[in-house]
Design a protein around this motif. Structure first.
Motif, PDB file in Angstrom:
ATOM      1  N   LEU A   1      20.307-105.718   7.360  1.00 26.84           N
ATOM      2  CA  LEU A   1      20.581-105.059   6.079  1.00 26.84           C
ATOM      3  C   LEU A   1      19.636-105.543   4.985  1.00 26.84           C
ATOM      4  O   LEU A   1      19.247-104.775   4.109  1.00 26.84           O
ATOM      5  N   THR A   2      19.250-106.815   5.034  1.00 28.12           N
ATOM      6  CA  THR A   2      18.282-107.331   4.066  1.00 28.12           C
ATOM      7  C   THR A   2      16.929-106.650   4.245  1.00 28.12           C
ATOM      8  O   THR A   2      16.302-106.223   3.270  1.00 28.12           O
ATOM      9  N   VAL A   3      16.479-106.520   5.485  1.00 26.79           N
ATOM     10  CA  VAL A   3      15.214-105.841   5.759  1.00 26.79           C
ATOM     11  C   VAL A   3      15.289-104.390   5.297  1.00 26.79           C
ATOM     12  O   VAL A   3      14.374-103.870   4.647  1.00 26.79           O
ATOM     13  N   ALA A   4      16.398-103.727   5.623  1.00 22.99           N
ATOM     14  CA  ALA A   4      16.562-102.319   5.244  1.00 22.99           C
ATOM     15  C   ALA A   4      16.566-102.154   3.731  1.00 22.99           C
ATOM     16  O   ALA A   4      15.934-101.237   3.190  1.00 22.99           O
ATOM     17  N   LEU A   5      17.267-103.039   3.036  1.00 24.87           N
ATOM     18  CA  LEU A   5      17.337-102.964   1.576  1.00 24.87           C
ATOM     19  C   LEU A   5      15.967-103.177   0.946  1.00 24.87           C
ATOM     20  O   LEU A   5      15.560-102.412   0.058  1.00 24.87           O
TER      21      LEU A   5
END
Length: 171
Positions: free
Chosen positions: A112-116
């Motif tokens: 989710l951090t990468v996606a954000l």
């Protein structure tokens, strides 16, 4: 001289180059973390946000080529202070999230951090390309303050512990 620098730094070419550099940095980090699903989710969310912004943003009015060019944008003190403070706080916080995602064993948090980060980078670059010169200056100030806040976090939270060199005894 200041106007010349503004024209260069806020040009479409510079916005595209900075966005590409950020995408490369996030891509390298995502592949090192082996977060392929989060990386793909970031691209899809970024493209979705760009399509959403394209749909919701009215088309720019047609400018008359016979009119003189608009004067360069000028920012007030509050117009400079607000994006700077918000950028510093969000940049500092974003790096905390990145560090927590990278340090945790939770693949969901890292993905989710990468996606954000990827979707934010793509959407921010696209928004900056769509805006007027005055808003572009404010967004550029925000992005610069965001990077400064992230680097301040990086510097303040670095570990000062250095492991001993191999073959060297240190009590």
């Amino acid at each position: 001289m200041g106007l010349f620098l503004q024209e260069i730094l806020l040009s479409n070419f510079m916005v595209i180059v900075v966005t590409i550099i950020m995408v490369v940095i996030i891509s390298v980090w995502a592949f090192r973390q082996r977060e392929y699903a989060g990386y793909l989710l970031g691209w899809l969310a970024g493209i979705f946000l760009m399509l959403l912004l394209t749909t919701l943003t009215p088309p720019a009015p047609v400018s008359d080529p016979n009119l003189p060019p608009a004067p360069p944008p000028s920012l007030s003190f509050l117009g400079l202070l607000f994006p700077s403070v918000v950028g510093l706080v969000l940049g500092f916080g974003a790096l905390i999230l990145t560090r927590l995602g990278a340090a945790s064993d939770s693949r969901v948090g890292r993905a989710l951090t990468v996606a954000l980060l990827m979707s934010f980078t793509l959407a921010a670059g696209y928004i900056i390309l769509l805006t007027t010169a005055a808003l572009r200056a404010s967004l550029a100030i925000f992005a610069l303050a965001f990077a400064i806040g992230a680097l301040i976090n990086f510097i303040l939270t670095r570990s000062t512990f250095r492991p001993p060199l191999p073959g060297r005894f240190e009590p």
